[in-house]
Write a protein that holds these residues in place. Structure first.
Motif, PDB file in Angstrom:
ATOM      1  N   LEU A  64       0.839  -1.183   0.000  1.00  0.00           N
ATOM      2  CA  LEU A  64       0.000   0.000   0.000  1.00  0.00           C
ATOM      3  C   LEU A  64       0.880   1.241   0.000  1.00  0.00           C
ATOM      4  O   LEU A  64       1.874   1.320   0.724  1.00  0.00           O
ATOM      5  N   ASN A  65       0.531   2.177  -0.855  1.00  0.00           N
ATOM      6  CA  ASN A  65       1.242   3.447  -0.924  1.00  0.00           C
ATOM      7  C   ASN A  65       0.223   4.570  -0.823  1.00  0.00           C
ATOM      8  O   ASN A  65      -0.756   4.590  -1.568  1.00  0.00           O
ATOM      9  N   GLU A  66       0.478   5.506   0.078  1.00  0.00           N
ATOM     10  CA  GLU A  66      -0.461   6.599   0.265  1.00  0.00           C
ATOM     11  C   GLU A  66      -0.226   7.694  -0.762  1.00  0.00           C
ATOM     12  O   GLU A  66       0.909   8.043  -1.079  1.00  0.00           O
ATOM     13  N   ILE A 131     -11.987   8.059   6.108  1.00  0.00           N
ATOM     14  CA  ILE A 131     -12.313   6.965   5.194  1.00  0.00           C
ATOM     15  C   ILE A 131     -11.063   6.659   4.378  1.00  0.00           C
ATOM     16  O   ILE A 131     -10.412   7.579   3.895  1.00  0.00           O
ATOM     17  N   ARG A 132     -10.730   5.385   4.249  1.00  0.00           N
ATOM     18  CA  ARG A 132      -9.598   4.995   3.415  1.00  0.00           C
ATOM     19  C   ARG A 132     -10.139   4.414   2.124  1.00  0.00           C
ATOM     20  O   ARG A 132     -10.780   3.368   2.114  1.00  0.00           O
ATOM     21  N   ARG A 133      -9.856   5.089   1.014  1.00  0.00           N
ATOM     22  CA  ARG A 133     -10.238   4.591  -0.308  1.00  0.00           C
ATOM     23  C   ARG A 133      -8.998   3.996  -0.953  1.00  0.00           C
ATOM     24  O   ARG A 133      -7.980   4.669  -1.105  1.00  0.00           O
ATOM     25  N   ILE A 134      -9.114   2.727  -1.354  1.00  0.00           N
ATOM     26  CA  ILE A 134      -7.972   1.982  -1.882  1.00  0.00           C
ATOM     27  C   ILE A 134      -8.227   1.648  -3.347  1.00  0.00           C
ATOM     28  O   ILE A 134      -9.305   1.167  -3.706  1.00  0.00           O
ATOM     29  N   LEU A 135      -7.221   1.875  -4.179  1.00  0.00           N
ATOM     30  CA  LEU A 135      -7.283   1.486  -5.584  1.00  0.00           C
ATOM     31  C   LEU A 135      -6.727   0.072  -5.737  1.00  0.00           C
ATOM     32  O   LEU A 135      -5.963  -0.400  -4.889  1.00  0.00           O
ATOM     33  N   PRO A 136      -7.079  -0.626  -6.817  1.00  0.00           N
ATOM     34  CA  PRO A 136      -6.572  -1.995  -7.009  1.00  0.00           C
ATOM     35  C   PRO A 136      -5.050  -2.091  -7.111  1.00  0.00           C
ATOM     36  O   PRO A 136      -4.477  -3.127  -6.824  1.00  0.00           O
TER      37      PRO A 136
END
Length: 149
Positions: A64-66, A131-136
């Motif tokens: 994971l990269n922010e 809220i954490r929104r994560i991309l694929p």
């Protein structure tokens, strides 16, 4: 395996017709299996066959990269909370309130239900929740509620 279904008998049949129907069925249920000898042989062949699948080893590690935000703008997803995010936040906050958490804003006296209080706090944006929104691909952004419209 094919299964034949018999027609449902209407409740207005006479007693004589019901007795004849029971005799005609031979005491079997309305569901009857229609299995031929060919399908039984095919089932035996399938049970003896061993299936092998290809497996692939993934050498790529998922990290994971922010994504840093400039000027407090939302870069991933819509500028508003989605209905799923609202439902998740409302449910989590309602559970907290039911377990004795303090109310973070002054509420009107007609709000007696924890769900109503949680929705009100979400509308007033007084909750300290992000809220954490994560991309694929592993990129994510943490979005405080204050940033949403």
């Amino acid at each position: 395996m094919a299964v034949k279904r018999a027609k449902k008998k209407s409740s207005t049949m006479k007693d004589d017709e019901l007795e004849m129907d029971k005799i005609g069925d031979g005491g079997r249920d309305n569901l009857q299996e229609d299995v031929s000898s060919n399908s039984r042989e095919a089932d035996k062949k399938e049970s003896n066959r061993i299936i092998t699948y290809k497996t692939y080893d993934a050498d790529v590690e998922f990290k994971l990269n922010e994504i840093p935000s400039k000027n407090d703008e939302i870069l991933i997803g819509p500028a508003r909370l989605t209905r799923f995010e609202k439902a998740r936040i409302t449910g989590a906050r309602s559970l907290q309130l039911s377990l004795g958490a303090p109310i973070l804003t002054k509420i009107p006296p007609e709000f007696t239900d924890t769900i109503m209080i949680a929705k009100y706090e979400l509308e007033k944006k007084t909750l300290p929740i992000s809220i954490r929104r994560i991309l694929p691909n592993g990129l994510y952004q943490d979005i405080p509620i204050e940033w949403t419209i």
